[in-house]
Design an enzyme around this catalytic site. Structure first.
Site, short mmCIF file in Angstrom:
data_model
loop_
_atom_site.label_atom_id
_atom_site.label_comp_id
_atom_site.label_asym_id
_atom_site.label_seq_id
_atom_site.Cartn_x
_atom_site.Cartn_y
_atom_site.Cartn_z
CB THR A 41 -0.87 -0.06 1.29
OG1 THR A 41 -1.90 -1.05 0.79
CG2 THR A 41 -1.54 1.40 1.37
CB SER A 54 1.81 -7.72 0.94
OG SER A 54 0.96 -7.35 1.93
CB THR A 73 0.27 -3.64 6.33
OG1 THR A 73 -0.92 -3.45 5.89
CG2 THR A 73 0.97 -2.43 6.34
CG ASP A 74 -3.41 -6.95 4.20
OD1 ASP A 74 -3.89 -6.67 5.03
OD2 ASP A 74 -3.63 -6.10 2.83
#
Lengths: 174, 174, 174, 174
Positions: free
Chosen positions: D18, D62, D93-94
């Site tokens: 992101t 990700s 971040t995922d």
């Protein structure tokens, strides 16, 4: 004696479009949700003698609009124009001139200036053109005579008479 | 056939004022130095069909201007107006209406629109009104008929007819 | 079982300095008034597990500080360190290392990390280094062992051991 | 004598996520294209004694990464760690903690600090957390001992030991 400094009203109708697309962190998506212009843009303009009334008509990408949506926009313009104040309409750029001409064909010259604007980049981005275009539309709404217009990138176009140029990412006269 | 999309020129004359005060980190001072509007503001506007010519006339706090400075501004306006393009003038707010009226008294109605603007907060600040005012002035310069004007905080005033209100920090009609 | 995600407290003491200079539109002056870091900077950081306590000790340009001011800062550090939380101190850059060394000489190694920071450009400017430096100081305060430090421009200096370089506008090791 | 002020190098490896999603105005899409961190973020940080080397490994959301991508990231870390400089990795971040643990399981403790970071909101947004997180990661990379870490929202987590909390939109200790 007239009070030259009384607040003048401008009415903003929002219909969605790129300008109002907002980012949802949990979904990771950028799309039209509720109108964000009040907190996202208007709140940082200085408008000491301007009273703004906002009304959200639609929250759509303008590529997804059909004539039923456009009829709804026309109805909102007709109803709002009765108040006698200039109108600014936030709209997606892809079919902005289509909607503006649709309204012109259906309504003729309105009783007040009706200025469409939008943005190539959503207002939440650092380098968005939303603030510039809305600032221009709000000023144009106070200066122009009744009619339909598009204000964009330091230009004002009477409608009919403008179309989006997909290559350059701005409007041009036709 | 006229090319409706040819670039239109607007000429910006800078004289200093709060809008152009810049911060020097080694001195720790905020004051008028060289004009910063090109990199500090113009570069982030979208002006695909506007050709801007910038000329720096003065770099002064407008409280320090005298009639000799104002004569210099008048001379620059006269010389620039001969080009036939609308003019935007960056000027301190404290004596903006004084200078505009001085020019009007001396020159009468100019051959082109001459729009004064400035800011209550220097353009380098996050919450400056400089971008809004310059955006408005650039649009007003394209829409107005020849004459002297002040564009500020979503309003346009014909000169004579405006003064700064020190309490509210904006211009009002007189 | 320890809750690894409980909020950790950091205590911020403000003393003024360039970082907290704010612009007054009616005066046209840039100087230290009340502390502005909460609304001007902290409010836009994401600190979900950090509890910040702010206390304003002084509002001075650090060139105007004398030893009586520094004694007041030492007293505030001593009193605040008793709470057991890391401390960040906002301070002018010109005498930041002087104050930090003064505190070190007077107090020795404190019970908690005490991280001084500030900025070359006031936090209200678009291109200020305040946000970067405060972000660094808040992280350093959580990572460092007890002692006096300066965090600035991606570096952390143990005190004594740093001085401002007036030519380059940053801190360097000595 | 050691020059305490020589530039220290930090190496940034980008993988997408992101934080690096960028908006294409002609498509109207927000997604991972080429790395934008140099112009979009690094260029506005003050890093007078930090030499940054950037290398783009992947440009992926990700959620779309598989173990083959993670092997590629491990290989880049191994190769880069040989230079002896701290490493910052931009990552979605995922699955940031998944990748960080994958690298830890495969590589054990690396020779240098390897700090993962990213953002909940792309760096082009006004209210993005990208600048804060990258600032933190760059400082953490200079302060921490060799190992894998996640720096995010004013916290540093040793890996293994962190996971994303989807509800709160931040990382927490496990």
């Amino acid at each position: 004696m007239t009070d030259l400094n009384q607040k003048t009203s401008v009415r903003i109708l929002t219909t969605g479009g790129t300008i109002e697309k907002s980012y949802c962190e949990s979904e990771g998506t950028l799309k039209n949700r509720a109108s964000i212009i009040r907190e996202g843009l208007i709140s940082s303009l200085r408008l000491p003698y301007t009273h703004l009334e906002l009304e959200s008509i639609l929250n759509k990408d303008s590529l997804e609009m059909d004539n039923s949506d456009r009829d709804q926009i026309c109805a909102a313009i007709a109803r709002t124009a009765e108040k006698g104040d200039p109108i600014v309409i936030l709209h997606g750029t892809d079919t902005m001139s289509v909607t503006a001409e649709y309204c012109f064909d259906k309504m003729g010259t309105p009783a007040v200036p009706v200025v469409f604007t939008g943005a190539m980049r959503p207002m939440g981005f650092i380098d968005s053109d939303a603030r510039q275009n809305v600032t221009e539309a709000l000023l144009a709404a106070r200066l122009l005579s009744p009619g339909f217009y598009i204000a964009f990138h330091n230009r004002v176009f009477a409608i009919p008479g403008a179309r989006k140029n997909l290559e350059t990412g701005t409007f041009e006269a036709v």
